[in-house]
Write an enzyme that holds these catalytic residues in place. Structure first.
Site, PDB file in Angstrom:
ATOM      1  N   HIS A   1      48.361  38.359  45.676  1.00 33.00           N
ATOM      2  CA  HIS A   1      47.717  37.250  44.963  1.00 33.00           C
ATOM      3  C   HIS A   1      47.226  37.722  43.576  1.00 33.00           C
ATOM      4  CE1 HIS A   1      47.557  34.900  48.706  1.00 33.00           C
ATOM      5  NE2 HIS A   1      46.972  35.903  49.304  1.00 33.00           N
TER       6      HIS A   1
HETATM    7  O1  RIB Z   1      42.993  33.670  48.113  1.00 36.06           O
HETATM    8  C1  RIB Z   1      43.287  34.945  47.609  1.00 36.06           C
HETATM    9  C2  RIB Z   1      42.161  35.472  46.785  1.00 36.06           C
HETATM   10  O2  RIB Z   1      41.007  35.621  47.597  1.00 36.06           O
HETATM   11  C3  RIB Z   1      42.436  36.870  46.216  1.00 36.06           C
HETATM   12  O3  RIB Z   1      41.774  37.006  44.984  1.00 36.06           O
HETATM   13  C4  RIB Z   1      41.826  37.782  47.229  1.00 36.06           C
HETATM   14  O4  RIB Z   1      41.379  39.025  46.664  1.00 36.06           O
HETATM   15  C5  RIB Z   1      40.638  36.982  47.682  1.00 36.06           C
HETATM   16  O5  RIB Z   1      39.591  37.230  46.754  1.00 36.06           O
END
Ligand code: RIB
Ligand code: CA
Length: 323
Positions: free
Chosen positions: A250
């Site tokens: 992500h």
């Molecule tokens: O949904 C994914 C996000 O939430 C990413 O930034 C992960 O590190 C969590 O913070």
């Protein structure tokens, strides 16, 4: 090469740590600072993890570079939401970095804390660099919202804010409606989205296609072993929950979008955040209707996943002990 001046606001967190690894391995970036925020872990732990990860990465680079200062950040979300730390620990491990440090690697000497808090650092960098600054937000938007409350000219004055968060056409990952970063502090997200800043929203529609299979981290030297330890808890979680052996990148995808926007296809769409206390709290409502008015936020709807994954793995070769 003209450097891209960047500040990363993050809640490390396994994928935040991978994004920091990508940032320090990317010569295009002048990483001016890292600011920590409560999210995957409490604020104090996020600050400690960011400092340990930056110090660890810096010691692994084949070609050493100046390391950014790390600033402690916000612990109290605008909406006073509580976080399910048990659920976060199931993904990121008890201290937020998988099994990277405890007993595996003695953390290198920590950099001296520069003293400024995250909000002050973000405000001074925005005032100093203005349009020449890119902010990459990889956690809840608490720090950025407080920056806007203290200085409403700061966020609209920077070049771009790349946010990892939300979803347009996908269900959430922490509730059926909400993605984690937005869900942690919906009021903060609404403040930032309405701030007038130039925002690129890198949500689950594309980050759920940025999957790093565990086999990509097999064999190799000490650094790759460290990454295996870092992602181990998250990969076990994905195996149990989805039958997929690996982790979603992500945050590295959001960081990569600051370097090469071409990995993504975006549309300028209206985005609002549900801040009610019902089951949709934290949902990003993206107006995809043909007749919708043009929005201010660039929403990522498509990804060239092969090019991104190749880019990420190529940059990991900048670390001694990758191969
Ligand atoms: O949904 C994914 C996000 O939430 C990413 O930034 C992960 O590190 C969590 O913070
Ligand atoms: Ca994060």
């Amino acid at each position: 090469m003209k450097k891209i001046r960047v500040v990363i606001d993050c809640d490390p967190g396994v994928d935040d740590a991978l994004a920091l690894a990508l940032a320090l391995a990317s010569p295009e970036l002048d990483l001016l600072a890292v600011t920590a925020v409560r999210g995957n872990v409490p604020a104090g732990r996020a600050f400690r993890n960011a400092r340990r990860v930056v110090a660890w990465l810096g010691a692994q680079l084949s070609h050493p570079r100046d390391l950014p200062p790390v600033h402690p950040g916000g612990s109290r979300p605008l909406g006073r939401d509580r976080i399910d730390w048990k659920a976060s620990a199931a993904i990121h491990g008890p201290d937020g970095l998988g099994r990277l440090f405890p007993g595996v690697l003695r953390p290198p000497r920590l950099e001296r804390n520069p003293g400024q808090g995250a909000e002050e650092a973000l405000i001074s960098l925005a005032r100093k660099w203005g349009r020449r600054l890119t902010v990459v937000a990889l956690g809840p938007l608490t720090n950025l919202a407080r920056v806007h409350q203290r200085d409403p000219s700061a966020l609209p004055g920077v070049g771009r804010i790349v946010v990892m968060g939300g979803a347009a056409r996908m269900p959430g990952n922490v509730t059926p409606a909400a993605e984690f970063n937005i869900h942690c502090d919906p009021e903060a997200a609404r403040v930032v989205f309405q701030s007038g800043a130039r925002i690129t929203l890198v949500g689950l529609d594309v980050t759920r296609r940025a999957f790093l299979p565990s086999r990509a981290l097999e064999r190799g030297g000490a650094f790759r072993k460290g990454l295996r330890d870092l992602v181990s808890v998250y990969a076990d979680f994905c195996k149990r929950r989805r039958g997929m052996d690996g982790v979603f990148l992500h945050d590295p995808l959001a960081l990569a979008a600051a370097i090469r926007p071409g990995f993504l296809r975006c549309e300028r769409l209206p985005v609002t955040v549900e801040c009610g206390r019902g089951p949709a709290r934290g949902m990003t409502v993206v107006d995809l209707r043909a007749e919708a008015p043009k929005g201010r936020i660039e929403v990522a709807l498509d990804l060239d996943e092969r090019s991104f994954l190749r880019f990420f793995l190529e940059r990991m070769r900048s670390y001694r002990g990758w191969s």
